[in-house]
Design a protein around this motif. Structure first.
Motif, PDB file in Angstrom:
ATOM      1  N   SER A 130      -1.989   6.304   9.173  1.00 55.92           N
ATOM      2  CA  SER A 130      -1.626   4.981   9.098  1.00 55.92           C
ATOM      3  C   SER A 130      -1.412   4.240  10.677  1.00 55.92           C
ATOM      4  CB  SER A 130      -0.316   4.977   8.310  1.00 55.92           C
ATOM      5  OG  SER A 130      -0.534   5.330   6.951  1.00 55.92           O
ATOM      6  N   ASP A 166      -4.983   1.275   3.377  1.00 56.33           N
ATOM      7  CA  ASP A 166      -4.012   2.493   3.429  1.00 56.33           C
ATOM      8  C   ASP A 166      -3.660   2.837   2.115  1.00 56.33           C
ATOM      9  OD1 ASP A 166      -2.667   4.531   4.500  1.00 56.33           O
ATOM     10  OD2 ASP A 166      -1.492   3.132   5.910  1.00 56.33           O
ATOM     11  N   GLU A 167      -4.325   3.976   1.695  1.00 58.63           N
ATOM     12  CA  GLU A 167      -4.087   4.424   0.179  1.00 58.63           C
ATOM     13  C   GLU A 167      -3.862   3.535  -0.828  1.00 58.63           C
ATOM     14  OE1 GLU A 167      -1.768   7.600  -0.068  1.00 58.63           O
ATOM     15  OE2 GLU A 167      -1.412   7.957   2.244  1.00 58.63           O
TER      16      GLU A 167
END
Ligand SMILES: Nc1ncnc2c1ncn2[C@@H]1O[C@H](COP(=O)(O)OP(=O)(O)OP(=O)(O)O)[C@@H](O)[C@H]1O
Ligand SMILES: [Mg+2]
Length: 374
Positions: A44, A159-160
């Motif tokens: 991240s 991000d995810e």
């Protein structure tokens, strides 16, 4: 769309903690790049540095032909989708999607056309008048992706984005994302914990550990030629089996011998590569579950393992056998229906041609070294 180049980028947080070290990567125009690695390895942080949400401590970030270290997030022309997607709760789906264009004073009819096109692609046309509170998780997710693609940015950073969805919806969205990438030809940088997402979506996967890149390669390459023990163990599920031992002269051939009695014959090429180079050194043998066979097969160099089955997990199309041996437990993935049951004594066969060898100390692959000089 654009190339993104990271040159020796590091992130050092206030207390001197290095979250990312010397990260170099050349992301090609239109490429789908996936970052994977254990929690806290800096995925991240790297994404946020690219987005401009986190200052870059060292190194250079190039987007297209501009040096972007100090560019404001808005100037970078990238779209982000996070795990907890931000939608404006008081606005309709339409207004959420139109927002980034409205603030830039794009003409209304043009906005309408673009919202329509994105909504069509994501199958959310029927939801345009609803508010986010009236949507399911997966629908919200699609709206968030829709909002991101409205701007037609130079690249997408995700991000995810699917981590809040149930298994079925995740699979569905994964397929949609792949199709979306095909359609838009956009550069994507995508963070995930999910092996299947990484393996199916990525053109190239970046495996990270403790802030450092371990290997960058296509999914197939990463699977068949992991550069070190960490990558070998991280990619693949069930994970690759490992056993420590030494390479020795056996009665008929060069063999791998473990501490507790496993003795596996090396192939001609393995013997040539490891003997006498590894004489007296500890070596780790790695074998993937699908390369351990339930029966002997012709024309193969096979190594026998004896033990007791601790579990047989039938998954319908395959069975995962867990064999307890003096050298620890091994998982084997077999296609055949076996009558095997937990508690049975059993012998399984390692297909030695598929075995991987790592240095016991450096943990590097003894036959293959990845280097980041592209
Ligand atoms: N604002 C911050 N200040 C100090 N340290 C931070 C900060 N943000 C993250 N870190 C640290 O930096 C390291 C990398 O964090 P990062 O969030 O990038 O990991 P990640 O790979 O995304 O992990 P996860 O898979 O859990 O999301 C971690 O050790 C984390 O504790
Ligand atoms: Mg993270």
């Amino acid at each position: 769309m654009a190339e993104i180049v990271l040159k020796n980028i590091s992130k050092i947080y206030d207390k001197g903690q290095r979250a990312v070290s010397d990260f170099s990567l050349h992301i090609h125009d239109g490429e789908f790049i996936v970052f994977v690695g254990p929690s806290g390895c800096g995925k991240s942080t790297t994404l946020r540095m690219i987005a401009g949400l986190e200052e870059i401590s060292e190194g250079e970030l190039w987007i297209g032909d501009e040096l972007c270290n100090y560019a404001e997030p808005g100037e970078r022309d990238l779209s982000m989708v996070f795990q907890n997607y931000a939608l404006y709760p008081q606005m309709s789906v339409y207004d959420n999607m139109a927002f980034s264009l409205s603030v830039r004073k794009v003409p209304k009819d043009q906005i309408a056309r673009r919202v329509d096109k994105a909504a069509e692609m994501l199958d959310i046309k029927h939801l345009l008048n609803r508010r986010p509170g009236q949507l399911s998780g997966g629908q919200k997710q699609r709206v968030a992706i829709g909002s991101a693609i409205m701007r037609e940015p130079r690249a997408f950073l995700m991000d995810e984005p699917l981590s809040n969805l149930d298994a079925k919806l995740r699979t569905h969205m994964r397929v949609e994302l792949a199709a979306l990438h095909q359609k838009l030809g956009a550069t994507m940088i995508y963070v995930t914990h999910d092996q299947t997402e990484a393996m199916t979506l990525a053109d190239r996967i970046v495996v990270m550990k403790e802030g450092r890149i371990q290997q960058v390669a296509s999914p197939a390459e990463l699977y068949s030629r992991p550069t070190n023990l960490f990558v070998a163990g991280f990619i693949g599920s069930p994970a690759m089996n490992f056993v420590r031992g030494t390479v020795e002269e056996g009665e008929q051939s060069i063999v791998f011998r473990s501490r507790n009695g496993l003795c596996l014959p090396l192939t001609f090429d393995q013997a040539a590569g490891l003997w006498p180079r590894c004489k007296g050194r500890e070596v780790v043998l790695g074998v993937r579950p699908e390369d351990i066979l339930p029966t002997q097969a012709a024309n193969r160099v096979l190594g026998r393992m004896d033990g007791r089955l601790t579990a047989c997990e039938g998954l319908g199309h395959e069975t995962i056998l867990h064999l307890e041996t003096a050298d620890g437990e091994f998982a084997a993935r077999v296609k055949e229906r076996t009558g095997a049951r937990a508690g049975d004594a059993a012998s399984l066969w390692v297909d030695m041609e598929k075995a991987h060898f790592f240095d016991g100390e450096t943990e590097q692959n003894l036959f293959y070294q990845w280097s980041d000089c592209e």
